[in-house]
Design a protein around this motif. Structure first.
Motif, PDB file in Angstrom:
ATOM      1  N   ARG A 274      47.629 -37.730  25.226  1.00 36.01           N
ATOM      2  CA  ARG A 274      48.136 -36.515  24.984  1.00 36.01           C
ATOM      3  C   ARG A 274      48.138 -36.199  23.564  1.00 36.01           C
ATOM      4  N   MET A 275      48.490 -37.341  22.582  1.00 34.22           N
ATOM      5  CA  MET A 275      48.375 -37.060  21.258  1.00 34.22           C
ATOM      6  C   MET A 275      47.129 -36.940  20.805  1.00 34.22           C
ATOM      7  N   PHE A 276      46.002 -37.615  21.115  1.00 33.29           N
ATOM      8  CA  PHE A 276      44.603 -37.396  20.877  1.00 33.29           C
ATOM      9  C   PHE A 276      44.283 -36.012  21.113  1.00 33.29           C
ATOM     10  N   GLY A 277      44.564 -35.461  22.300  1.00 36.34           N
ATOM     11  CA  GLY A 277      44.042 -34.071  22.680  1.00 36.34           C
ATOM     12  C   GLY A 277      44.883 -33.116  22.030  1.00 36.34           C
ATOM     13  N   TRP A 278      46.278 -33.438  21.807  1.00 40.57           N
ATOM     14  CA  TRP A 278      46.946 -32.824  20.840  1.00 40.57           C
ATOM     15  C   TRP A 278      46.549 -32.299  19.751  1.00 40.57           C
ATOM     16  N   PHE A 279      46.040 -33.372  19.068  1.00 41.29           N
ATOM     17  CA  PHE A 279      45.636 -33.316  17.631  1.00 41.29           C
ATOM     18  C   PHE A 279      44.653 -32.367  17.409  1.00 41.29           C
ATOM     19  N   GLN A 280      43.532 -32.630  18.553  1.00 37.19           N
ATOM     20  CA  GLN A 280      42.227 -31.624  18.517  1.00 37.19           C
ATOM     21  C   GLN A 280      42.925 -30.283  18.542  1.00 37.19           C
ATOM     22  N   LYS A 281      43.626 -30.013  19.436  1.00 35.51           N
ATOM     23  CA  LYS A 281      44.183 -28.610  19.719  1.00 35.51           C
ATOM     24  C   LYS A 281      44.574 -28.278  18.589  1.00 35.51           C
ATOM     25  N   MET A 282      45.574 -28.720  17.902  1.00 33.87           N
ATOM     26  CA  MET A 282      46.418 -28.455  16.635  1.00 33.87           C
ATOM     27  C   MET A 282      45.140 -27.770  15.430  1.00 33.87           C
ATOM     28  N   LEU A 283      43.972 -28.392  15.551  1.00 36.65           N
ATOM     29  CA  LEU A 283      42.967 -28.297  14.430  1.00 36.65           C
ATOM     30  C   LEU A 283      41.954 -27.404  14.889  1.00 36.65           C
ATOM     31  N   VAL A 284      42.210 -26.714  16.118  1.00 36.24           N
ATOM     32  CA  VAL A 284      41.134 -25.818  16.775  1.00 36.24           C
ATOM     33  C   VAL A 284      40.985 -24.562  15.720  1.00 36.24           C
ATOM     34  N   ASP A 285      42.291 -24.017  14.967  1.00 36.53           N
ATOM     35  CA  ASP A 285      42.325 -22.914  14.282  1.00 36.53           C
ATOM     36  C   ASP A 285      42.250 -23.347  12.869  1.00 36.53           C
ATOM     37  N   LEU A 286      42.103 -24.462  12.257  1.00 38.48           N
ATOM     38  CA  LEU A 286      42.078 -24.908  10.943  1.00 38.48           C
ATOM     39  C   LEU A 286      40.882 -23.999  10.046  1.00 38.48           C
ATOM     40  N   PRO A 287      41.814 -23.194   9.169  1.00 32.88           N
ATOM     41  CA  PRO A 287      41.178 -22.128   8.359  1.00 32.88           C
ATOM     42  C   PRO A 287      40.388 -22.660   7.166  1.00 32.88           C
ATOM     43  N   GLY A 288      39.430 -21.730   6.756  1.00 36.10           N
ATOM     44  CA  GLY A 288      38.531 -22.313   5.600  1.00 36.10           C
ATOM     45  C   GLY A 288      37.345 -23.008   6.070  1.00 36.10           C
ATOM     46  N   PRO A 289      36.632 -23.303   4.955  1.00 39.10           N
ATOM     47  CA  PRO A 289      35.416 -24.078   5.109  1.00 39.10           C
ATOM     48  C   PRO A 289      35.380 -25.311   5.920  1.00 39.10           C
TER      49      PRO A 289
END
Ligand code: ADP
Ligand code: GN1
Ligand code: MG
Length: 371
Positions: free
Chosen positions: A137-152
């Motif tokens: 769950r944590m590794f999936g969550w980690f990716q989910k958190m970064l789906v909208d990482l702004p910037g380059p």
């Protein structure tokens, strides 16, 4: 080499007086120390993690730290309001006294300090379904958190990290040179490698054709790179963020399966203990699917089990290459350590090949159930 840790620590904004420095000999790459500090008024000390970044592996530590700052700040800001308790237990980079996020010493070593994640454990192997579910769950969550990482795009902290065809090329070069005269000790492994090399380019080809997307991924999702609460068993945070960079989501799934679904250590010599456990695979798949189902495409889902095979095969290539090259990359603690590690990986690939159909069925079922 004796290092003057005390004078390194002076470069960081830590609270209180340093009372203890303890090496934490875990992980194959960085040098890790636990620091304890104390203020007169406090009964108990505060702990930190000090790490020397392996700059042979990470050629550009400042850009690695730039990635880590962006990623940790983004995750914290996303969860701060909804779960401040969890936000306070995320990895946080402790600033240097000169406001930088690392210190470069006179020998050219790069150092950083993190908060110590208290009351949490990083397991090398996982045997309970509850812990497996939380890790996934944590590794999936980690990716989910970064789906909208702004910037380059993030910096590529290691070029071609999960480029399996390049790993194969490097292996062939090292084998040809055989500078340590070790090829003679690894004949069955070398044969297995060549027999299965055709799978190396499958995922990169799909990515090259735009059929699977490049995302922000962790790229080193060994199960001991997630911390789980020691009392509640709940996931706390994902650590070891040096390799967070553009990558394939399913490679993170693959590395988690490689390390989480066998009860054996990565360097186990009794190979009869080494196999992918299908019920554990299902638990890991469910934990990951619950978090990733909204963003994974159908092509990604269809290649999850394959990615587990490929990433394990890649790790097999990497350990065998390092054995042949004379143990220049991974820390080793005994003779033949990298060869032993490569043998466990080969055994895991064989185990996946035997169960691949069943693993694909599990994936299909799990995604139907979580949808
Ligand atoms: P490596 O890249 O060498 O694997 P890691 O960053 O994974 O280094 O750290 C090695 C080990 O140190 C982890 O497996 C974990 O046990 C411990 N560790 C690392 N960071 C923290 C932290 N912030 N809090 C508590 N323990 C940590
Ligand atoms: C290294 O840093 P650590 O020990 O979590 C390696 C991973 C390998 C792993 C094998 C930067 O991970 O890619 O999968 O060993 N990290 C790097 O155990 O090469
Ligand atoms: Mg680690």
């Amino acid at each position: 080499m004796k290092r003057d840790i005390k004078s390194i620590v002076k470069h960081f904004r830590i609270c209180g007086e340093l009372t203890e420095i303890r090496p934490l000999p875990r992980g194959h790459i960085n040098d890790t120390y636990v620091l304890t500090t104390k203020k007169n008024s406090d009964k108990i000390g505060v702990r930190y993690i000090l790490q020397r970044i392996n700059h042979t592996v990470f050629k550009n530590p400042p850009s690695v730290m730039g990635n880590i700052i962006r990623v940790t700040e983004h995750i914290r800001s996303r969860i701060q309001r909804i779960d401040p308790g969890l936000a306070s237990r995320q990895l946080t980079v402790i600033s240097g006294v000169d406001d930088t996020c690392f210190h470069k010493d006179s020998e050219g070593n790069f150092w950083r300090v993190y908060n110590f994640i208290e009351d949490a454990v990083a397991y090398d192997t996982i045997e309970s379904a509850e812990l497996a579910y939380e890790a996934a769950r944590m590794f999936g969550w980690f990716q989910k958190m970064l789906v909208d990482l702004p910037g380059p795009a993030l910096h590529e902290s290691i070029c071609d990290f999960h480029n399996t065809p390049k790993r194969f090329e490097t292996f062939q070069r090292v084998l040809e040179e055989d500078t340590c005269n070790r090829a003679k000790n690894a004949k069955p492994e070398i044969n297995f490698l060549f027999d299965n090399a055709a799978i190396c380019d499958v995922l990169l080809n799909l990515a090259g054709k735009g059929k699977i997307p490049i995302r922000v991924t962790h790229n080193d999702t060994k199960v001991n790179n997630v911390m789980l609460d020691k009392n509640t068993n709940k996931g706390v945070c994902v650590i070891d963020l040096d390799t967070v960079m553009p990558g394939l989501s399913i490679c993170d799934f693959g590395d988690m399966i490689r390390t989480g679904t066998t009860f054996a250590d990565e360097d186990e010599r009794n190979l009869s203990k080494v196999a992918v456990n299908l019920p554990m695979f299902e638990v890991f798949a469910r934990g990951f699917a619950e978090q990733s189902r909204h963003f994974l495409t159908s092509t990604e889902k269809e290649h999850l089990a394959f990615a587990a095979k490929l990433i394990t095969f890649e790790q097999f290539i990497r350990f065998l290459t390092d054995y042949m090259a004379g143990d220049v990359y991974y820390k080793v603690h005994r003779e033949g350590h990298n060869l032993d590690r490569s043998r466990t990986q080969m055994k895991l690939v064989q185990s996946i090949i035997k169960q691949e159909e069943a693993m694909n069925e599990v994936i299909e079922r799990v995604f139907q159930q979580v949808d």
